[in-house]
Write a protein that holds these residues in place. Sequence first.
Motif, short mmCIF file in Angstrom:
data_model
loop_
_atom_site.label_atom_id
_atom_site.label_comp_id
_atom_site.label_asym_id
_atom_site.label_seq_id
_atom_site.Cartn_x
_atom_site.Cartn_y
_atom_site.Cartn_z
N ILE A 596 0.85 -1.21 0.00
CA ILE A 596 0.00 0.00 0.00
C ILE A 596 0.88 1.25 0.00
CG2 ILE A 596 -1.61 1.37 1.40
CD1 ILE A 596 -2.95 -1.19 2.24
N TYR A 597 0.51 2.22 -0.82
CA TYR A 597 1.21 3.51 -0.84
C TYR A 597 1.01 4.23 0.50
CZ TYR A 597 2.04 3.34 -5.89
OH TYR A 597 2.49 3.00 -7.14
N PRO A 598 2.00 5.02 0.94
CA PRO A 598 1.93 5.63 2.27
C PRO A 598 0.91 6.76 2.38
CG PRO A 598 3.88 6.40 1.10
CD PRO A 598 3.27 5.33 0.25
N GLY A 599 0.44 7.28 1.22
CA GLY A 599 -0.53 8.38 1.30
C GLY A 599 0.17 9.71 1.53
N PRO A 600 -0.57 10.75 1.91
CA PRO A 600 -1.99 10.75 2.27
C PRO A 600 -2.90 10.72 1.05
CG PRO A 600 -1.12 12.98 2.35
CD PRO A 600 0.05 12.09 2.04
N ILE A 601 -4.20 10.59 1.31
CA ILE A 601 -5.17 10.61 0.23
C ILE A 601 -5.38 12.06 -0.21
CG2 ILE A 601 -6.32 8.49 1.00
CD1 ILE A 601 -8.49 10.19 2.27
N PRO A 602 -5.89 12.29 -1.42
CA PRO A 602 -6.10 13.66 -1.92
C PRO A 602 -6.95 14.50 -0.95
CG PRO A 602 -6.40 12.09 -3.69
CD PRO A 602 -6.25 11.28 -2.44
N PHE A 603 -6.60 15.78 -0.83
CA PHE A 603 -7.34 16.65 0.10
C PHE A 603 -7.85 17.92 -0.59
CE2 PHE A 603 -2.74 17.19 0.61
CZ PHE A 603 -2.58 18.50 0.18
N SER A 604 -7.88 17.92 -1.91
CA SER A 604 -8.43 19.06 -2.65
C SER A 604 -8.97 18.56 -3.98
CB SER A 604 -7.35 20.12 -2.90
OG SER A 604 -6.35 19.62 -3.76
N LYS A 605 -9.74 19.39 -4.65
CA LYS A 605 -10.27 19.00 -5.96
C LYS A 605 -9.13 18.69 -6.92
CE LYS A 605 -14.57 21.69 -5.80
NZ LYS A 605 -15.36 22.79 -6.40
N GLU A 606 -8.11 19.54 -6.88
CA GLU A 606 -7.01 19.41 -7.82
C GLU A 606 -6.25 18.10 -7.64
OE1 GLU A 606 -8.29 23.50 -7.67
OE2 GLU A 606 -7.61 22.17 -6.05
N THR A 607 -5.94 17.73 -6.39
CA THR A 607 -5.21 16.48 -6.16
C THR A 607 -6.08 15.27 -6.48
OG1 THR A 607 -5.79 16.69 -3.80
CG2 THR A 607 -3.58 17.41 -4.45
N ALA A 608 -7.40 15.39 -6.25
CA ALA A 608 -8.32 14.29 -6.61
C ALA A 608 -8.37 14.11 -8.13
CB ALA A 608 -9.71 14.58 -6.06
N ILE A 609 -8.40 15.23 -8.86
CA ILE A 609 -8.42 15.17 -10.33
C ILE A 609 -7.17 14.46 -10.85
CG2 ILE A 609 -8.20 16.59 -12.41
CD1 ILE A 609 -10.02 18.66 -10.99
#
Length: 681
Positions: A596-609
């Motif tokens: 598993i990748y260490p993260g973190p998960i996306p926390f903005s629209k831009e990182t989610a895109i």
Amino acid sequence: MKNLFSLFAKNQSLIYKVFLFIVSTLLIIYFLPKGGQFKYNFQKGKPWQYENLYAPFSFTIKKNEDTLKKEREEIRANAIPYFEYDSEVEASVIENFNNNLEVKYIDSLFKTPEKTVERLANVFISDVYKNGVTDEIHNYDNDRLIYLKKGNEIEERNYSQLFKKENLNKKVRELVEKNKVEDVQVLLYNILNEVFEPNVKLNSKLTEASIDAEIKALNPNRGIIEKGGRIIAKGEVVEGDKFQILESLKAEFQSQIWSKNNYLWLLVGYSLLVSLVFLMLFLFLKNYRPYIYNNNTKVTFIFFNIFLMVFLTTLVLKVHSDYVYVVPICILPLILKAFFDPRVGLFVHVLTILLLGFIVPNSFEYMFLQFIAGIVTILTVSELYKRANLFISVGQITLIYILGYFAFFVIQEGNIQTLQWENFGYFILCGLATLFAHPLIYFYEKIFGLVSDVSLLELSDTNSKLLKELSNKAPGTFHHSLNVANLAEASANEIGANSMLVRVGALYHDIGKMLNPTMFTENQANSINSHNELDPKESAQIIIDHVIKGIEIARKNNLPDRVIDFIRTHHGTSLVYYFYKKEREQQGSANKEDFIYPGPIPFSKETAILMMADSVEAASKSLKEPSSTIIDEFVEKIINNQMAQGQFLNANITFKEIEMIKKVLKKKLNNIYHLRVEYPE
């Protein structure tokens, strides 16, 4: 002691914010005017909205500024000028005349004896110099009274009594005609013209001192309102004398309330109001912009800009209140929008204007104009890295100021005859000062370590050192990054996210692959796969490490944190499924934590895109016979799987926006593979 230190270490961020809150409040209070606030709001030309107002105490009616200005001009126009008299000049002129006459007089040429000429000239000189001779030109009437200062004595004269050298020819002619010595007229004039010197000069210093004394003695009051007297009735229009009486009451009220007895209570009142403003700012950041709230540098940056605007406004007001509109308040939302987003810019702008309302004169007019100008700034300024956009927006802001001021003036005065046109010049100067936003953004980036769209534009240049290195060492990864950048940018434009930021993030998100490029399939030039000789755990660790190594390379090359966030989050906490499955097949079981990748998960629209675009683009290379239907199902499957894993829980993105992004990705992939919609046979 150890527990106290530990508590301090855990809460140092909160402690810093409390310190910043207290210091900012105290500094703003220091710049607030030292006077109480009048409890009635009124505008010239508007009806009185309160009940009948009676004088709470006796006070004097102040003359308005126009009246005082007119009286000062009258004093200056009617002031008696002082002239300095030099008593030694006369003797010098007589001596010079006699010496010149002795040289130039020739017996054979003139009938009049030399002694007669000398006597007549000496009497003439004495008579003329008695009242004074001047060669200065003044716009005084002939009957204008003047003061002639002879030593310690001052004599009164009419200005016409001063002899002007320009009249010398006329006076000489009158002298020779009266004494019938016309033969020496030319001789007399030539010698007198040569030796004549002024003995009277305007004493500007003494004249100005006299005028200043009269102006200082000018009575600023024009009457008294006794206690209990009615000032204005409900519904009456505030204009003329009523307006001036209310202004006088307001000034008297403010000066009386700011006394030693009330000083502490007024400080308490100011402290509460300013604290409420800053508290609202903290609550807004905490609830709606936690990424700013948790970053003390960014919070300090916002507070610094608020203080800067208050300080500049106070400084300008000390010079002259008319210059208050020269202060480029609209730089504040402009800069905050460049570094953060429009909502932060507008919210901070509104709070700053509320603070400035305590300081500026005509606060309602000022606040109204600044609110409108701030909204226009937020709505019009887009893509600040395009120079033309800033010039266009500054023009619109200046126009709003001019139209707003003109409207207020017409409402208050009812005509445009007394319109102060120089105020339009102040608005133009304000617009020109707003253009300073570009260099100011550059300084802020260096001082606070922030990044704006202007810097992002520079980073998006594929000829930059780091991207050049990526294209040379890992050409496949570079090509993949370009494709992801195009997909992500199109998706961001569709949902109104920061397209420039997401494009830059996409270009740099895989720079960690440069250190070991052949371990990634897009950089393998032949069918030999280096992972075939490695244990699945080792392979997975190499794949996962490209995120950590990417962050290290980014920091080494001074990439901004906003860009590094894309490197950290583009895989979130997803599973390296291929090697996880391979490990299970070989060993019968596998520990998920190793894959598993260490993260973190996306926390903005831009990182989610970026996560969506990266996954879709990379996986699309595995499609053997892509069709429109297959691509649609493929995009749905990948993004739905990411949603099921909770990768977008911290991102400020809605289901509707995700669906819009899916449509963009499907359309773009169809264009990449040159596919058409399949029609039934």
